[in-house]
Scaffold this motif. Structure first.
Motif, short mmCIF file in Angstrom:
data_model
loop_
_atom_site.label_atom_id
_atom_site.label_comp_id
_atom_site.label_asym_id
_atom_site.label_seq_id
_atom_site.Cartn_x
_atom_site.Cartn_y
_atom_site.Cartn_z
N TYR A 179 0.85 -1.19 0.00
CA TYR A 179 0.00 0.00 0.00
C TYR A 179 0.88 1.23 0.00
O TYR A 179 1.78 1.36 0.84
CB TYR A 179 -0.91 0.01 1.22
N ASN A 180 0.62 2.13 -0.93
CA ASN A 180 1.33 3.40 -0.99
C ASN A 180 0.55 4.33 -1.91
O ASN A 180 -0.51 3.97 -2.44
CB ASN A 180 2.78 3.21 -1.46
N LEU A 181 1.06 5.54 -2.09
CA LEU A 181 0.37 6.52 -2.93
C LEU A 181 0.09 6.00 -4.34
O LEU A 181 -0.92 6.36 -4.95
CB LEU A 181 1.23 7.78 -3.03
N TRP A 183 -0.01 2.60 -5.21
CA TRP A 183 -0.61 1.25 -5.22
C TRP A 183 -1.74 1.23 -4.20
O TRP A 183 -1.53 1.09 -3.02
CB TRP A 183 0.44 0.19 -4.90
N ARG A 184 -2.98 1.35 -4.68
CA ARG A 184 -4.14 1.61 -3.82
C ARG A 184 -5.18 0.50 -3.89
O ARG A 184 -6.35 0.73 -3.58
CB ARG A 184 -4.77 2.93 -4.27
N GLU A 187 -7.98 -0.24 -1.24
CA GLU A 187 -8.96 0.76 -0.82
C GLU A 187 -10.40 0.41 -1.18
O GLU A 187 -11.30 0.59 -0.34
CB GLU A 187 -8.58 2.13 -1.39
N VAL A 272 0.52 7.27 4.07
CA VAL A 272 -0.03 5.93 4.34
C VAL A 272 -0.71 5.90 5.71
O VAL A 272 -1.79 5.32 5.88
CB VAL A 272 1.10 4.87 4.26
N ASN A 275 -4.51 6.78 6.67
CA ASN A 275 -5.62 5.83 6.54
C ASN A 275 -5.88 5.21 7.90
O ASN A 275 -5.01 4.53 8.45
CB ASN A 275 -5.25 4.75 5.52
N GLU A 311 -3.67 13.76 -3.91
CA GLU A 311 -4.56 12.92 -4.71
C GLU A 311 -4.70 13.47 -6.13
O GLU A 311 -4.70 12.71 -7.11
CB GLU A 311 -5.93 12.82 -4.04
N SER A 315 -3.55 10.94 -8.93
CA SER A 315 -4.78 10.20 -9.23
C SER A 315 -4.73 9.34 -10.48
O SER A 315 -5.04 8.14 -10.44
CB SER A 315 -5.95 11.18 -9.34
N ALA A 318 -2.18 6.22 -10.30
CA ALA A 318 -2.29 5.26 -9.19
C ALA A 318 -3.10 4.05 -9.62
O ALA A 318 -4.07 4.16 -10.36
CB ALA A 318 -2.94 5.93 -7.98
N ARG A 320 -5.71 1.18 -8.70
CA ARG A 320 -6.77 0.95 -7.72
C ARG A 320 -7.56 -0.33 -7.97
O ARG A 320 -8.49 -0.64 -7.23
CB ARG A 320 -7.74 2.13 -7.70
#
Length: 332
Positions: A179-181, A183-184, A187, A272, A275, A311, A315, A318, A320
């Motif tokens: 998980y990181n900016l 690799w989402r 979520e 991170v 969250n 974001e 955006s 990334a 998701r």
């Protein structure tokens, strides 16, 4: 350092955890490993993550040596089993045989009588889940682990695992995903389910394998001794994080980090930790100064404007898609 509950369990973990994947037993020797572990302790890190497969068991051994003399009750040790650690057909997976042998080997190498969380490193599609969960329950009842966790399981697998754990009277308390900016993928589905079931995320690669430190610049050569440096010094381009558009967006985060008084690395770890389902972010380090920088993310609150701007920048580069949870990639 700040400390958070691991899911809905009663266990506190340091929100920055120290992991020794690709460092202990591979990149650095025992003296350097011990120096990093002692630095982590001095900085308030109490949670240490490893696995039997890291450096072919050498990482567990290095951590065990480095923690000698530390009060056992003052630290939380996590390890994992699943990947091959030998050449035999039974030297992998989550069968009862492999789990029982793996926990005993891990405890010997870690020089401890128990681990705080024992994790299924991936889902095993060749072993019935009931067999795996019964073996994990016996490991907990034998006092060899306090809690159990999983890593990179899908929502269906987590739901089934928690149901069986509850039936067996043990606590499945955590998931360990990437998980990181950039690799989402947790979520959309994993995080909501985990909040519902009471699991906390212990996330790996908060720096996207170093890309979010900003050291890889589009059109530039790779830094010496860096992970993505080719033999001729050029930047490897076969990884999704190394595409020019991604590297350019990462550089656009730099003013946000500077305004927050943080390095790019610390900013990315702090992001991170915003969250609420994340209990800890695992950082790796081969030098003490890397840990000192990463720990600056502890206790940081990024305001809503900063989060929104990050974001906006990231955006469209990334990932998701929940189907990219790594468990799908190992399914036969």
């Amino acid at each position: 350092m700040e400390y958070r509950k691991l899911g809905r369990s009663g266990l506190y973990v340091s929100e920055i955890a120290y992991g020794n994947w690709v460092t202990h037993g591979e990149q650095i020797d025992q003296d350097a490993a011990t120096e990093c572990v002692r630095t982590a302790l001095d900085l308030g890190i109490t949670t240490f993550d490893t696995a039997d497969v890291y450096a072919a068991t050498r990482a567990e051994s290095a951590l065990g040596v480095a923690l000698q003399g530390e009060r056992r009750e003052s630290v939380e040790i996590f390890t994992k089993a699943y990947f091959p650690n030998g050449k035999g057909k039974n030297d992998r997976g989550l069968s009862r045989k492999h789990l029982m042998e793996s926990i005993n080997g891990s405890l010997r190498r870690l020089r401890t009588e128990y681990v705080d969380v024992y994790q299924a490193h991936r889902y095993d599609y060749e072993t019935p889940l009931e067999e795996t969960m019964h073996a994990l329950a016996d490991i907990v009842r034998a006092g060899k682990a306090h809690y159990i966790g999983v890593s990179e399981w899908t929502v269906e697998e987590i739901r089934a695992g928690v149901a069986l754990a509850t039936e067996l009277g043990i606590q499945l308390v955590s998931n360990q995903p990437q998980y990181n900016l950039l690799w989402r993928v947790i979520e959309p589905e994993i995080v909501p389910l985990s909040e519902q079931l009471g699991l906390g995320q212990i996330v790996w690669s908060p720096l996207a394998q170093g890309v979010l430190t900003g050291k890889y610049r589009p059109g530039s050569t790779a830094p010496d001794a860096s992970r993505f440096r080719s033999d001729d010094g050029s930047l490897k381009s076969d990884h999704r994080y190394l595409q020019p558009a991604v590297l350019q967006r990462v550089q656009e985060l730099r003013p946000l980090a500077e305004a927050a008084g943080l390095s790019m690395a610390a900013f990315s770890v702090a992001w991170v930790l915003q969250n609420p389902n994340v209990s800890a972010a695992i950082v790796g380090a081969s030098r003490p100064e890397q840990l000192r920088d990463n720990v600056r993310a502890a206790g940081v609150t990024l305001d809503s404007e900063v989060m929104a701007e990050a974001e906006r920048i990231i955006s469209d580069v990334a990932e998701r898609d929940p189907s990219k949870v790594e468990s799908f990639l190992t399914r036969p």
